[in-house]
Scaffold this motif. Structure first.
Motif, PDB file in Angstrom:
ATOM      1  N   LEU A 139      -4.288  13.033  -5.391  1.00  0.00           N
ATOM      2  CA  LEU A 139      -3.978  11.892  -4.544  1.00  0.00           C
ATOM      3  C   LEU A 139      -3.235  10.822  -5.367  1.00  0.00           C
ATOM      4  O   LEU A 139      -3.362  10.772  -6.590  1.00  0.00           O
ATOM      5  N   THR A 148       0.833  -1.205   0.000  1.00  0.00           N
ATOM      6  CA  THR A 148       0.000   0.000   0.000  1.00  0.00           C
ATOM      7  C   THR A 148       0.869   1.256   0.000  1.00  0.00           C
ATOM      8  O   THR A 148       2.102   1.198   0.071  1.00  0.00           O
ATOM      9  N   VAL A 186      -7.858   6.794  -6.117  1.00  0.00           N
ATOM     10  CA  VAL A 186      -7.578   6.080  -4.870  1.00  0.00           C
ATOM     11  C   VAL A 186      -8.567   4.927  -4.736  1.00  0.00           C
ATOM     12  O   VAL A 186      -9.770   5.099  -4.951  1.00  0.00           O
ATOM     13  N   PRO A 240     -13.077   4.682  -2.579  1.00  0.00           N
ATOM     14  CA  PRO A 240     -12.757   5.528  -1.407  1.00  0.00           C
ATOM     15  C   PRO A 240     -13.983   5.909  -0.599  1.00  0.00           C
ATOM     16  O   PRO A 240     -13.892   6.091   0.618  1.00  0.00           O
ATOM     17  N   SER A 270     -10.612  10.241  -8.127  1.00  0.00           N
ATOM     18  CA  SER A 270      -9.473  10.495  -7.244  1.00  0.00           C
ATOM     19  C   SER A 270      -8.288   9.583  -7.536  1.00  0.00           C
ATOM     20  O   SER A 270      -7.144   9.917  -7.208  1.00  0.00           O
ATOM     21  N   ASN A 319      -2.360   7.777  -7.467  1.00  0.00           N
ATOM     22  CA  ASN A 319      -3.158   6.845  -8.262  1.00  0.00           C
ATOM     23  C   ASN A 319      -2.684   5.423  -7.975  1.00  0.00           C
ATOM     24  O   ASN A 319      -1.501   5.109  -8.094  1.00  0.00           O
ATOM     25  N   CYS A 320      -3.626   4.566  -7.598  1.00  0.00           N
ATOM     26  CA  CYS A 320      -3.284   3.211  -7.148  1.00  0.00           C
ATOM     27  C   CYS A 320      -3.382   2.167  -8.252  1.00  0.00           C
ATOM     28  O   CYS A 320      -3.499   0.965  -7.969  1.00  0.00           O
ATOM     29  N   TRP A 380       0.522   8.994   2.684  1.00  0.00           N
ATOM     30  CA  TRP A 380      -0.923   9.172   2.583  1.00  0.00           C
ATOM     31  C   TRP A 380      -1.391  10.383   3.389  1.00  0.00           C
ATOM     32  O   TRP A 380      -2.255  11.136   2.937  1.00  0.00           O
ATOM     33  N   PRO A 424      -4.861   2.770   0.843  1.00  0.00           N
ATOM     34  CA  PRO A 424      -5.067   2.417  -0.570  1.00  0.00           C
ATOM     35  C   PRO A 424      -3.898   1.587  -1.107  1.00  0.00           C
ATOM     36  O   PRO A 424      -2.739   1.813  -0.759  1.00  0.00           O
TER      37      PRO A 424
END
Length: 386
Positions: free
Chosen positions: A242, A207, A278, A314, A276, A244-245, A213, A326
């Motif tokens: 934020l 994560t 996330v 989210p 977002s 990007n996952c 975060w 995330p």
């Protein structure tokens, strides 16, 4: 000179031997079931040639089919209770000092294999890439022991997992060549490594680090609050986004994978396309121990995996007040039943006996059928001529 009596005895012995030999040969001829026709008394016809060709083709096809079945073998599946030992559970109770010594000794591959067998452990290999998150902003943990707290290194060793910047090839694989070319420097991070885990349920997470975060969320929140009080900034997108996952799973394997099954955790890209960027990718894995046995080879302990995954948005994380960060969260467990996959072949003597029976049986059967047919036709013809 030779005495006449001695000559008579020698001649008598030769006569007895010759007579005994003639008697043996006469007995062998009397039991001969393969009678040889006298040359010139046997006639050959085109019909007989056709029948011979048909019999030969039938015998050849049956021969090839029998050979194919023998080479392919017979596959048998059965269910058994999964074997385990107490040490798999006790390995979790090793104190930190003992775990440090264990992690240091695992650097040697031979000792590592012996240690896994003694503690009833398997190897967990991980290879992940996050194309939009730097390695300094990443964190990982196994069963709550995280990299950031130092517990992961104390338990599994400092070099168990390694984080390196994503290569241009990995970036192009995930984002495409056109999108990857926009980045002058690769912002992504690749996690790769292997650890030994006991054969009990556990979890693994990769994560965003809690520090990264908090910083990203604080800056994002400040810009949103500033836009609410500044009319000039209303409707504008925040300049700080934020993390990007989006991520790519190159492979996640437990022990030795079952070679005849596809791996659902291999070469899969998960794009986070919400506003977002996330999200939390939850993966639940059920491992099925599978004993794999092939002819003339040793048994192999492999694992099949059943995977269920979903993306937690989210909004859901906020509503549930989840403490999860995330990224990717993987949980795994072992089934109490094991599958035995055994490939077998029949005995070689049974196989040879079947081949001989096929060839001989075809010619005998065709000979009987053709004899009956030709005999019936001849009888019908002769009766009609009369």
């Amino acid at each position: 000179p030779t005495h006449p009596l001695a000559v008579h005895v020698a001649v008598t012995a030769d006569d007895d031997g010759a007579e005994r030999e003639r008697g043996i040969m006469a007995f062998l001829r009397s039991v001969d079931v393969f009678a040889k026709p006298i040359e010139g008394t046997r006639t050959t016809t085109a019909t007989g040639g056709i029948i011979t060709v048909i019999a030969s083709l039938a015998a050849s096809l049956l021969f090839l089919s029998q050979l194919y079945l023998y080479v392919g073998g017979d596959v048998r599946h059965s269910l058994h209770l999964s074997e385990s030992t107490i040490s798999s559970a006790l390995s979790l109770a090793i104190p930190d000092a003992g775990r440090e010594k264990l992690a240091a000794s695992q650097a040697h591959p031979v000792h590592n294999h012996i240690q896994r067998a003694r503690l009833n452990q398997i190897e967990l290999k991980v290879h992940l890439t996050f194309p939009h998150i730097r390695c300094t902003d990443m964190d990982y943990a196994h069963d709550g022991a995280s990299k950031s707290s130092g517990q992961f290194d104390r338990i599994h060793g400092k070099n168990a997992f390694r984080m390196t910047p994503a290569t241009p090839g990995e970036m192009a694989l995930i984002l495409g060549k056109t999108e990857a070319a926009k980045y002058r420097t690769n912002p992504g991070c690749t996690l790769k490594g292997a650890i030994n885990v006991p054969k009990v349920g556990g979890s693994l997470s990769v994560t965003i680090s809690s520090r990264a975060w908090r910083v990203a969320a604080a800056m994002f929140q400040q810009e949103i609050m500033a836009s609410q009080f500044d009319p000039m900034k209303r409707g504008q997108k925040p300049t700080h986004s934020l993390p990007n996952c989006t991520h790519h799973i190159h492979s996640i394997t437990f022990g030795e994978p079952f070679p005849l099954a596809s791996d659902p955790l291999e070469e899969t890209t998960h794009t986070i396309d919400n506003e977002s960027g996330v999200a939390l990718h939850n993966i639940a894995v059920r491992l099925v121990p599978t004993m794999y046995k092939r002819p003339w080879r040793r048994k192999r302990s492999t694992y099949q995996s059943s995977v269920v995954s979903h993306i937690v948005q989210p909004q859901t994380l906020a509503q549930q007040r989840s403490t999860s960060l995330p990224g990717v969260s993987l949980s795994y467990d072992f089934t109490p039943l094991a599958v035995h996959h055994v490939e077998r072949r029949e005995n070689i003597f049974i196989f040879l006996g079947s081949l001989v029976s096929i060839v001989g049986g075809v010619f005998v059967t065709v000979g009987l059928v053709s004899g009956c047919v030709l005999g019936g036709v001849s009888a019908a013809v002769s009766k009609k001529s009369d």
